[in-house]
Design a protein around this motif. Structure first.
Motif, mmCIF file in Angstrom:
data_model
loop_
_atom_site.group_PDB
_atom_site.id
_atom_site.type_symbol
_atom_site.label_atom_id
_atom_site.label_comp_id
_atom_site.label_asym_id
_atom_site.label_seq_id
_atom_site.Cartn_x
_atom_site.Cartn_y
_atom_site.Cartn_z
ATOM 1 N N GLU A 297 6.149 0.284 4.258
ATOM 2 C CA GLU A 297 7.260 0.118 3.323
ATOM 3 C C GLU A 297 7.748 -1.330 3.318
ATOM 4 O OE1 GLU A 297 9.979 3.967 3.048
ATOM 5 O OE2 GLU A 297 9.884 3.245 5.112
ATOM 6 N N HIS A 312 10.494 0.403 -1.226
ATOM 7 C CA HIS A 312 9.151 0.539 -1.801
ATOM 8 C C HIS A 312 8.222 1.164 -0.763
ATOM 9 C CE1 HIS A 312 5.259 -0.309 -3.550
ATOM 10 N NE2 HIS A 312 4.921 -1.003 -2.481
ATOM 11 N N ARG A 313 7.669 2.323 -1.110
ATOM 12 C CA ARG A 313 6.638 2.960 -0.281
ATOM 13 C C ARG A 313 5.266 2.506 -0.773
ATOM 14 N NH1 ARG A 313 6.864 7.738 2.753
ATOM 15 N NH2 ARG A 313 4.891 8.331 1.765
ATOM 16 N N SER A 316 2.851 6.005 -2.582
ATOM 17 C CA SER A 316 3.965 6.545 -3.359
ATOM 18 C C SER A 316 4.166 8.038 -3.146
ATOM 19 C CB SER A 316 3.748 6.257 -4.851
ATOM 20 O OG SER A 316 2.510 6.810 -5.291
ATOM 21 N N GLU A 317 3.059 8.796 -2.973
ATOM 22 C CA GLU A 317 3.200 10.240 -2.839
ATOM 23 C C GLU A 317 3.396 10.633 -1.375
ATOM 24 O OE1 GLU A 317 -1.370 9.623 -3.136
ATOM 25 O OE2 GLU A 317 0.494 8.568 -3.635
ATOM 26 N N LYS A 380 9.776 -3.016 -7.869
ATOM 27 C CA LYS A 380 8.684 -2.408 -8.618
ATOM 28 C C LYS A 380 7.391 -3.207 -8.423
ATOM 29 C CE LYS A 380 11.396 0.698 -10.377
ATOM 30 N NZ LYS A 380 11.311 2.112 -9.916
#
Length: 617
Positions: A297, A312-313, A316-317, A380
């Motif tokens: 992250e 922010h990972r 994402s899932e 982002k």
């Protein structure tokens, strides 16, 4: 087969127990023989299955643990890599394990009062921050101008040791100092953050974090206010008032129970950018561990309050069950793609760059072994460059049920990306990978402009901690550690540990300087893993053999060489010894050179000193 510690050593332990009964300090009311028996019992039940033999880049073997300071073992069990395995142990049990392993009790080292000095900085002075963060600037270049350095290619040969400071009970020194006026601020293995006078090494103030501070301290001066920001290995982020050493705020950045931190924070425009890794890479050594669910992250905090602005990972899932392990337990994924490195700020483009590591489990993602660019304000993703696909690996490999079916090469991007402003006026993002490759990328898109291979690479090979640049050339440290190169990967490419100079514009090799021979020195490794620092005409680079060397930027000739791996009389009265130079780069400022010495991991030589050199007049 019985292990060494179950056979010969234990049969001969009666003499050791008798010695300890007579000479060792006791930290509880229990008889020492009872403490040692309990430590042995807990170790055999909790630790032995993973540490019964030296596994190289995996779990250190029993004999390696026995050489560590007891405080380091307790710290690993309390707040470090083994905190999950030791979560059900009491404080006394952790101390008993350390006592039994090392033959030494935990002791509190008292630093003499004469090691302290009055702290003061000019109240209204501007420009007091001389060096800050991982690479010394937002771009992470590792470059110091002639004016900043105060050392030249002509004077570097006159560098002499001025003082040595020892970190109590430590076996590694992996933070690096920020410089504010006449003061150095740096973290340590057990969470102490020291403010030292750069001329004398005496302590101005000391702050205690909750766990190890492994990265560099970032300092920001705004008018009369000077603040220091850093993160500990449990992802607690701190803001301190430099003038007092007092806490302004503290905030937890990591969400996953096994989140960790190795990289340094970056601070820009009232944001603190925190890189997050995970200790799951070591927890997997326990075959019963439910592997794996963490993700790398980047977390942005408000520098004024510590509140989280965005997260922010890298994956994402969330992880979900993906199959069964060999022992029948569920496998979870995707996981990993951790962030070991420090993020790099591109103020002109409004971007934040960082590198990622391997996936711990399948399925492999498109964000592992990659460089990512994020929007500074929103977090982002702007672009992703992935260098190696399908890299699923963890410390359980090979053989342990937590090892993925397809074992990858462990080709992290562990170093901080470098934003290079070239003489031509164009910018380039230069990154190095553990695969042994150096890449030149277009900052706006991540497009590969050039790539150059300088070594074989591997788990402990290739480019580890970083590079440095003077705008014309990039200077890369290639590890290719004999314990970490992968014999199954590119066997036609020979290991090439040493320092390499590449042309920034096209990536062409200008010169290379092989890591000098150890000549039979005990515990010595012939490799360069630590990040270098460059000043006009000189590259400073530490090596695993314990030497700090100054190389000519013109041709790689060694201009100055100092072996740090010996004992020291220290300014703070604590026993000090040098060892391998790994991790952070040396720091140069005002005619002085500051060098960490000691890295008690992966077969390297332990040590616990910060060394200060100056040019002899």
């Amino acid at each position: 087969m019985k292990t060494f510690c179950q056979t010969g050593w234990l049969r001969g332990s009666a003499t050791l127990v008798l010695f300890l009964l007579i000479f060792s300090p006791v930290y509880s009311q229990k008889p020492l023989a009872t403490i040692l028996a309990e430590g042995q019992k807990v170790y055999m039940a909790t630790c032995n299955s993973c540490h019964k033999a030296d596994a190289g880049v995996g779990a250190p073997g029993y004999l390696v643990l026995a050489q560590m300071p007891p405080r380091a073992i307790v710290a690993a069990l309390e707040t470090g890599k083994m905190r999950v395995q030791a979560k059900d142990l009491t404080d006394e049990q952790r101390k008993a394990v350390a006592h039994w392993l090392t033959g030494k009790a935990i002791k509190e080292t008292t630093i003499p009062q004469e090691s302290y000095t009055a702290f003061s900085i000019p109240a209204n002075a501007k420009g007091l921050v001389h060096h800050s963060g991982w690479g010394g600037n937002l771009e992470g270049t590792g470059y110091r101008s002639a004016e900043q350095a105060g050392i030249t290619a002509e004077s570097v040969g006159k560098l002499k040791l001025k003082w040595a400071f020892a970190f109590p009970e430590a076996n590694q020194v992996r933070s690096k100092p920020a410089i504010v006026g006449d003061w150095l601020i740096m973290g340590s293995q057990f969470g102490e953050v020291y403010c030292l006078n750069k001329h004398t090494g005496k302590i101005g103030w000391r702050f205690l974090a909750k766990s190890a501070v492994r990265g560099a301290v970032s300092v920001v001066q705004t008018g009369k206010t000077i603040q220091a920001f850093f993160c500990d290995n449990n992802t607690n982020v701190y803001a301190l008032d430099v003038k007092t050493g007092k806490l302004i705020w503290e905030s937890k950045a990591g969400e996953h129970p096994q989140s960790g931190n190795t990289g340094s924070v970056a601070v820009y425009a009232n944001r603190v950018y925190v890189p997050i890794t995970s200790i799951e890479v070591a927890s997997v050594l326990d075959p019963t561990y439910p592997c794996c669910s963490s993700s790398g992250e980047i977390v942005a905090l408000d520098a004024r309050s510590g509140k989280i602005v965005w997260r922010h990972r890298v994956i994402s899932e969330p992880a979900k069950e993906i199959g069964k392990k060999k022992n029948g337990a569920p496998f979870y994924g995707p996981s990993g793609a951790i962030v070991w490195c420090s993020p790099t700020v591109d103020a002109k483009r409004g971007l934040l760059y960082f590198g990622t590591g391997e996936n711990y489990t399948a399925p492999a993602t498109t964000t592992s072994d990659a460089i990512q660019a994020l929007n500074l304000k929103t977090g982002k993703v702007v672009w992703t460059f992935q260098a190696t696909q399908g890299d699923t690996w963890n410390l359980a490999c090979p053989g342990n049920p937590n090892c993925p079916e397809k074992i990858g090469p462990d080709f992290d991007f562990g170093m901080a990306p470098i934003l290079v402003s070239q003489p031509s006026g164009s910018d380039l993002l230069v990154v190095g990978q553990k695969a042994g490759f150096v890449y030149g990328l277009l900052p706006e898109t991540g497009k590969v402009i050039w790539q150059t291979r300088i070594g074989r690479g591997g788990a402990l090979g290739g480019i580890h901690w970083g590079m440095a640049t003077d705008g014309k050339r990039v200077y890369a440290a290639n590890a290719d550690n004999k314990y970490g190169i992968n014999p199954k990967v590119d066997t036609l490419v020979k290991p090439a540990p040493g320092i390499f100079a590449l042309d920034v514009a096209e990536g062409n090799l200008i010169w290379k300087a092989a890591a000098p021979s150890c000549d039979g020195k005990a515990g010595c490794l012939e490799a360069n893993s630590a990040a270098p620092t460059v000043i006009p005409g000189v590259v400073f680079a530490g090596a695993l053999d314990g030497h700090i060397r100054a190389y000519s930027t013109a041709d790689g000739r060694i201009l100055w060489d100092y072996d740090t791996a010996h004992g020291y009389q220290t300014v703070n009265g604590v026993e000090g010894k040098g060892g391998s130079l790994d991790g952070a780069a040396p720091v140069v400022a005002d005619g002085m050179l500051f060098v960490n010495s000691g890295y008690g991991q992966f077969g390297e030589m332990p040590g616990n000193v910060l060394l200060a050199f100056n040019v002899e007049k």
